[in-house]
Design a protein around this motif. Sequence first.
Motif, short mmCIF file in Angstrom:
data_model
loop_
_atom_site.label_atom_id
_atom_site.label_comp_id
_atom_site.label_asym_id
_atom_site.label_seq_id
_atom_site.Cartn_x
_atom_site.Cartn_y
_atom_site.Cartn_z
N ASP A 28 29.44 -27.93 -32.48
CA ASP A 28 30.84 -28.60 -32.42
C ASP A 28 31.37 -28.60 -31.04
O ASP A 28 31.79 -27.49 -30.51
CB ASP A 28 31.79 -27.72 -33.36
CG ASP A 28 33.23 -28.21 -33.48
OD1 ASP A 28 33.53 -29.10 -32.89
OD2 ASP A 28 34.06 -27.42 -33.77
N THR A 29 31.45 -29.83 -30.54
CA THR A 29 31.83 -29.91 -29.01
C THR A 29 33.09 -30.48 -28.94
O THR A 29 33.49 -31.41 -28.96
CB THR A 29 30.74 -31.15 -28.56
OG1 THR A 29 30.72 -32.30 -29.02
CG2 THR A 29 29.02 -30.54 -28.89
N ASP A 53 45.88 -30.30 -26.21
CA ASP A 53 45.61 -29.83 -27.39
C ASP A 53 46.12 -28.16 -27.55
O ASP A 53 46.12 -27.63 -26.47
CB ASP A 53 43.94 -29.76 -27.47
CG ASP A 53 43.28 -31.28 -27.98
OD1 ASP A 53 43.99 -31.89 -28.42
OD2 ASP A 53 42.12 -31.30 -27.57
N GLN A 81 37.05 -34.26 -23.89
CA GLN A 81 37.82 -35.44 -23.79
C GLN A 81 37.49 -36.63 -22.91
O GLN A 81 36.54 -36.34 -22.11
CB GLN A 81 39.19 -34.95 -23.38
CG GLN A 81 39.91 -33.99 -23.92
CD GLN A 81 41.20 -33.36 -23.31
OE1 GLN A 81 41.24 -33.01 -22.36
NE2 GLN A 81 42.40 -33.53 -24.13
N THR A 82 38.05 -37.77 -23.03
CA THR A 82 37.38 -38.87 -22.16
C THR A 82 37.84 -38.37 -20.69
O THR A 82 36.87 -38.50 -19.65
CB THR A 82 38.47 -40.00 -22.13
OG1 THR A 82 38.49 -40.43 -23.69
CG2 THR A 82 38.12 -41.13 -21.34
N ARG A 100 45.99 -31.93 -31.39
CA ARG A 100 46.88 -32.36 -30.37
C ARG A 100 48.40 -31.46 -30.73
O ARG A 100 48.66 -31.14 -31.62
CB ARG A 100 47.27 -33.67 -30.28
CG ARG A 100 46.07 -34.56 -30.36
CD ARG A 100 45.43 -34.63 -28.97
NE ARG A 100 46.18 -34.72 -27.96
CZ ARG A 100 45.83 -35.05 -26.55
NH1 ARG A 100 44.72 -35.14 -26.34
NH2 ARG A 100 46.65 -35.48 -25.72
N GLY A 143 35.04 -35.37 -31.64
CA GLY A 143 36.11 -36.34 -31.69
C GLY A 143 37.16 -35.76 -32.25
O GLY A 143 38.49 -36.04 -32.18
N PRO A 191 38.92 -32.11 -34.60
CA PRO A 191 38.48 -30.76 -35.50
C PRO A 191 37.64 -31.17 -36.64
O PRO A 191 38.02 -32.11 -37.42
CB PRO A 191 39.76 -29.95 -35.49
CG PRO A 191 40.79 -30.66 -34.84
CD PRO A 191 40.23 -32.02 -34.53
#
Length: 644
Positions: free
Chosen positions: A408-409, A497, A412-413, A512, A384, A386
């Motif tokens: 740590d994935t 990003d 994005q939508t 971002r 979601g 960093p």
Amino acid sequence: MPDDALIAVKPDLAQGARVDAARHRAMTEEAIRDPEGFWREEAKRIAWMTPPTKIKNTSFEGDVSIRWFEDGVLNASVSCLDRHLETRGDQVAIIWEGDDPNSDARVTYRELHERVCRMANAMKALGVRKGDRVTLYLPMIVEAAAAMLACARIGAVHSIVFGGFSPDSLASRIQDCDSTLLITADQGRRGGRTVPLKTNADEALRSCPSVKHVLVVRNTGGEVPMQDGRDIWCDEACAAASPDCPPEPMSAEDPLFILYTSGSTGKPKGVLHTTGGYMVWASFTHELVFDYRPGEVYWCTADVGWVTGHTYIVYGPLANGATTLMFEGVPNWPGIDRCWQVVDKHKVNIFYTAPTAIRSLMREGEAPVRKWSRQSLRVLGSVGEPINPEAWMWYYRVVGDERCPIVDTWWQTETGGILISPLPGAVDQKPGSATLPLPGVRPALVDGEGNLLEGATEGNLVILDSWPGQMRTVYKDHERFIQTYFSTFPGKYFSGDGARRDADGYYWITGRVDDVLNVSGHRMGTAEIESALVAHPKVAEAAVVGMPHELKGQGIYCYVTLKSGEEPSDALKKELVAWVRKEIGPIAAPDAIQWAPGLPKTRSGKIMRRILRKIAANETDSLGDTSTLADPTVVQDLIGNRVG
Ligand code: 6R9
């Protein structure tokens, strides 16, 4: 924490892993060398009525056309349900844990299959046909997953609107895609309170003439008005419907769902995902990234209203025959230890949550975690935003007892599923880094002009070629799709990003790019400064934005939330400025620090920096849309206590 702090793959994990380091390397090479062959094989992980012979047909140029497995025919619900009936029909598909710690339920694959078929037939009886849009406005109950799969079963396109959204937001999302059916519930439950879903829906529907019917799930049993001819109780409709519903044959490129997401400008975009590629991606990534093993209990704390809930509560886990836990409540109710209590209660093996949750739990110290055994945990995930190295280390050390790898994935939508992440048995972790791309994903960094940057460097994160789970278009607005994602750097997908890549090729997402500051000509990620602030023992959370600065161009404005029990003071402000200077360098020294008892967040936990930038710039008369805030009162408090 130095960049090279490395947490190596534990040998015992590598041994039983779905993918170890050698296999990871081989897959990565194979996917680049022969994408057709690689994805032809991987496509076999889902069930097809007609297997695809055409694999990849994609172009990021011109009109941008993305087609995967295009001559294949399938139904997503078959991969998630029917094909498991023979092998694991009596295995639990969904463990439901209620908001109230005393309420839970278990639904087997066979039971879920029947519930989905009945709901699908109930929808058909209301006139819903293949291609029609159905909006879901539901709490985190089993019916939410069943409704998604029921739509898929008959070829209807679901559009889920998060249950925390206002009637206005619901209405605009219904209007954009002209849904003919709305599925909602009498009420939802969260943190001991009820959420008036049906009442909100009634208000929204006043401006949604396309909706002909409303299926209402009886959830709390609360008294709600039912409109004659329009509103139907879901349980009654399902009881009257047949439990037999043949799956609608869908082309791989037929839409599966629309999900609205906000960009930096304009109204939310309807991100459109199609069937074949999305399902392959959901299954592939869920298995690899979480190293999912048969029989394990997997818990993703997201809400089905967000993409994480789509891919990693419903489609991915169910396609892989997993037992997926659906949690109706919130992490800090009735106590701050709720997550760990649930982990012990259901013997959760894999736990996937957001940094914002981790930081807020961290704020309360270790004792509430240590109180529970957590012995079942094997893999921990983050998604979601960093995750700062301190929160990462706390998660690793306290929650996982230094036993569980952290994935740590980054995704994005728009990407449909995870693109950059370590694999538990294959990739050494570095706290704060999403590490390496998954096989078949080709990230790159480019400068402002779109030039590819090599080696250890920092730049805009783009993806060079298509992957199966990619969004196909913005619903009814392909031009906006091209404009938003393919026009900044023509021929490349632009994520919005920024990222850094270290000498090992590891990616560190900096946030971002519209959050990047330029202070005296030096570029700096706000996430970097936030991370430094949060590393201070007295700081719980921080948000950093740029503010206009006469000399430097941009100054650094920091909103800081202290840990409970810590007192704000001018001395502490000075200490924090010195701390950041020391952590990053003099260039990063904050120009202003404002104490913030709370930060303005969306209901998915993302800090709304747009608002923070306005307050910092003293432009509080033009705050813009604040309707998606979880708690709008936070903003007034921040305005009242502006610094400088
Ligand atoms: C899955 C999801 C996407 C944006 C994305 C990025 C941020 C997500 C992240 C991360 C750093 C991670 N993001 N995962 N940043 N590390 N592991 O969150 O989708 O709601 O569309 O948000 O979230 O900025 O661009 P979505």
